[in-house]
Design an enzyme around this catalytic site. Structure first.
Site, PDB file in Angstrom:
ATOM      1  N   HIS A 166       0.814  -1.231   0.000  1.00  0.00           N
ATOM      2  CA  HIS A 166       0.000   0.000   0.000  1.00  0.00           C
ATOM      3  C   HIS A 166       0.844   1.276   0.000  1.00  0.00           C
ATOM      4  O   HIS A 166       0.284   2.375  -0.046  1.00  0.00           O
ATOM      5  CB  HIS A 166      -0.961   0.003   1.197  1.00  0.00           C
ATOM      6  CG  HIS A 166      -2.001  -1.061   1.133  1.00  0.00           C
ATOM      7  ND1 HIS A 166      -2.827  -1.239   0.033  1.00  0.00           N
ATOM      8  CD2 HIS A 166      -2.369  -2.032   2.017  1.00  0.00           C
ATOM      9  CE1 HIS A 166      -3.649  -2.255   0.252  1.00  0.00           C
ATOM     10  NE2 HIS A 166      -3.382  -2.762   1.436  1.00  0.00           N
ATOM     11  N   HIS A 204      -6.613  -6.887  -1.017  1.00  0.00           N
ATOM     12  CA  HIS A 204      -6.735  -5.442  -1.247  1.00  0.00           C
ATOM     13  C   HIS A 204      -5.874  -5.027  -2.435  1.00  0.00           C
ATOM     14  O   HIS A 204      -4.807  -5.597  -2.664  1.00  0.00           O
ATOM     15  CB  HIS A 204      -6.303  -4.673   0.006  1.00  0.00           C
ATOM     16  CG  HIS A 204      -7.030  -5.103   1.252  1.00  0.00           C
ATOM     17  ND1 HIS A 204      -6.496  -6.016   2.137  1.00  0.00           N
ATOM     18  CD2 HIS A 204      -8.260  -4.786   1.717  1.00  0.00           C
ATOM     19  CE1 HIS A 204      -7.370  -6.220   3.125  1.00  0.00           C
ATOM     20  NE2 HIS A 204      -8.448  -5.487   2.891  1.00  0.00           N
ATOM     21  N   ASP A 285      -5.181 -12.849   2.573  1.00  0.00           N
ATOM     22  CA  ASP A 285      -6.407 -12.334   3.199  1.00  0.00           C
ATOM     23  C   ASP A 285      -7.641 -12.474   2.309  1.00  0.00           C
ATOM     24  O   ASP A 285      -8.744 -12.130   2.728  1.00  0.00           O
ATOM     25  CB  ASP A 285      -6.240 -10.889   3.690  1.00  0.00           C
ATOM     26  CG  ASP A 285      -5.534  -9.985   2.710  1.00  0.00           C
ATOM     27  OD1 ASP A 285      -5.223 -10.419   1.583  1.00  0.00           O
ATOM     28  OD2 ASP A 285      -5.287  -8.810   3.072  1.00  0.00           O
ATOM     29  N   TYR A 324      -4.668 -12.332   7.884  1.00  0.00           N
ATOM     30  CA  TYR A 324      -4.826 -11.947   9.291  1.00  0.00           C
ATOM     31  C   TYR A 324      -5.459 -13.002  10.174  1.00  0.00           C
ATOM     32  O   TYR A 324      -5.632 -12.770  11.367  1.00  0.00           O
ATOM     33  CB  TYR A 324      -5.613 -10.626   9.360  1.00  0.00           C
ATOM     34  CG  TYR A 324      -4.930  -9.575   8.503  1.00  0.00           C
ATOM     35  CD1 TYR A 324      -3.786  -8.938   8.965  1.00  0.00           C
ATOM     36  CD2 TYR A 324      -5.357  -9.306   7.203  1.00  0.00           C
ATOM     37  CE1 TYR A 324      -3.104  -8.024   8.169  1.00  0.00           C
ATOM     38  CE2 TYR A 324      -4.684  -8.401   6.394  1.00  0.00           C
ATOM     39  CZ  TYR A 324      -3.563  -7.780   6.884  1.00  0.00           C
ATOM     40  OH  TYR A 324      -2.873  -6.894   6.095  1.00  0.00           O
TER      41      TYR A 324
END
Ligand code: SP5
Ligand code: ZN
Length: 342
Positions: A166, A204, A285, A324
């Site tokens: 990110h 993501h 994730d 996670y």
């Protein structure tokens, strides 16, 4: 049994964010040291070979990141802790948005508590006593994995945290501080020649990696992720409208499972076909049990993704990103690597 080297550094455990500030509320951190320990335990049990990280100088980091960001991260905790502030972690309260200063460079604030707003783009990504050491160690882990692949290993796995995808050239967020994947891709490009490809399967969007390599044709970037338009981080980008010949986003609806996700992974793998070498930004994730995403990929799905990416037949560096659920993160990584290295 899993026959492949994985790189490890104890320093990656030194980042203990404890919390994330989400919609103004202090919630429990999800990106915790136990993640890396769970992966390491599963890799060792599967027979993979642990290789200690080797320290690398800052040149590869500075090829990717603004020196001002690197200097901030290096010094932020010492400055913050010396200022006797009410928060035990570095957290922004005012943000140096480009529009705020009419596009002119913002001043470096005199107040220590205003400085994070030059570099942070969210309130979720806290800095504490060991954050810099861990983030910098994560880069060393990724670069050591590049060294192994440049030295002839077909696949090497970087067991690093905090994650990195990110982070852009100059701003950090999304539980990430330095973009391990982008640093590894830059170094791999220098070592084996281009183009190199980054395939990001974290749930993501790999927004930082996309922006770092935007407009370049020597690093091809593909990201398979939950549709930001359905309300998911990073919210502002990660759409198919950003696609061009060297960048591919495949946003997926919440609840997408193996079938739709693996179709997207196949599409991403096609973008990587012309590459000389591959980086897999391995977030696990997207798995069904993960608390941070609504995708519903199974462990068998991750193994199949590994197989699809392995079929490219490219020298491959796998860099850990998110994931996670402490009960399943280890098996998810092991199965993906088993599919890849088979
Ligand atoms: C590397 C990576 O997977 N980063 C994920 C960043 C997304 N975080 C967004 C969190 C949105 C709110 N989640 C609530 C959890 C509160 N602890
Ligand atoms: Zn993620």
């Amino acid at each position: 049994m899993l026959s492949l080297p994985f790189v490890w550094s104890d320093d990656c455990l030194r980042h203990e964010p404890e919390a994330e500030i989400w919609v103004g509320t202090r919630t429990a951190a999800t990106e915790v040291p136990a993640r890396a320990l769970a992966i390491r335990r599963a890799l060792a049990a599967a027979g993979a070979q642990e290789v200690p990280a080797v320290a690398h100088d800052d040149s590869a980091v500075l090829a990717v990141h603004d020196p001002a960001l690197v200097e901030f991260l290096r010094t932020a905790w010492a400055e913050w802790s010396a200022a006797d502030l009410p928060s035990d972690r570095v957290v922004p309260y005012i943000f140096a948005r480009a529009e705020l200063t009419g596009g002119r460079a913002p001043a470096t604030p005199t107040a220590v508590w205003a400085r994070p707003g030059l570099f942070a783009y969210d309130t979720m990504t806290l800095i504490g006593p060991g954050t810099w050491q861990a983030a910098r160690a994560a880069v060393d882990v990724a670069l050591t994995a590049v060294d192994l692949v440049a030295g002839g290993a077909r696949v090497a796995y970087a067991c690093c945290r905090p994650p990195g995808h990110h982070v852009t050239r100059s701003v950090y967020g999304g539980s990430c501080y330095l973009n391990n994947t982008a640093v590894a891709a830059t170094e791999l490009l220098a070592r084996v020649g281009g183009p190199v490809a980054v395939v990001d399967v974290d749930a993501h969007h790999g927004n930082g990696t996309q922006e770092i390599f935007l407009g370049r044709d020597d690093v091809l970037t593909a990201s398979v992720h939950v549709d930001p338009g359905a309300g998911w981080f990073p919210h502002f980008l990660g759409f198919a409208a950003e696609n061009d010949a060297a960048n591919l986003n495949v946003p997926l609806a919440p609840s997408t499972g193996d079938e739709g996700w693996l179709d997207a992974v196949r599409t991403a793998a096609e973008l990587a076909e012309p590459a000389r070498a591959l980086i897999v930004a391995l977030g696990v994730d997207a798995a069904a049990d993960d608390p941070e995403s609504p995708l519903e990929v199974t462990t068998a799905g991750y193994r199949e993704a590994g197989r699809i990416l392995g079929e490219l037949g490219l020298p491959t560096v796998v860099v850990q990103e998110g994931g996670y659920d402490l009960a399943t993160i280890g098996p998810l990584v092991v199965e993906t690597l088993a599919g890849l290295a088979r």
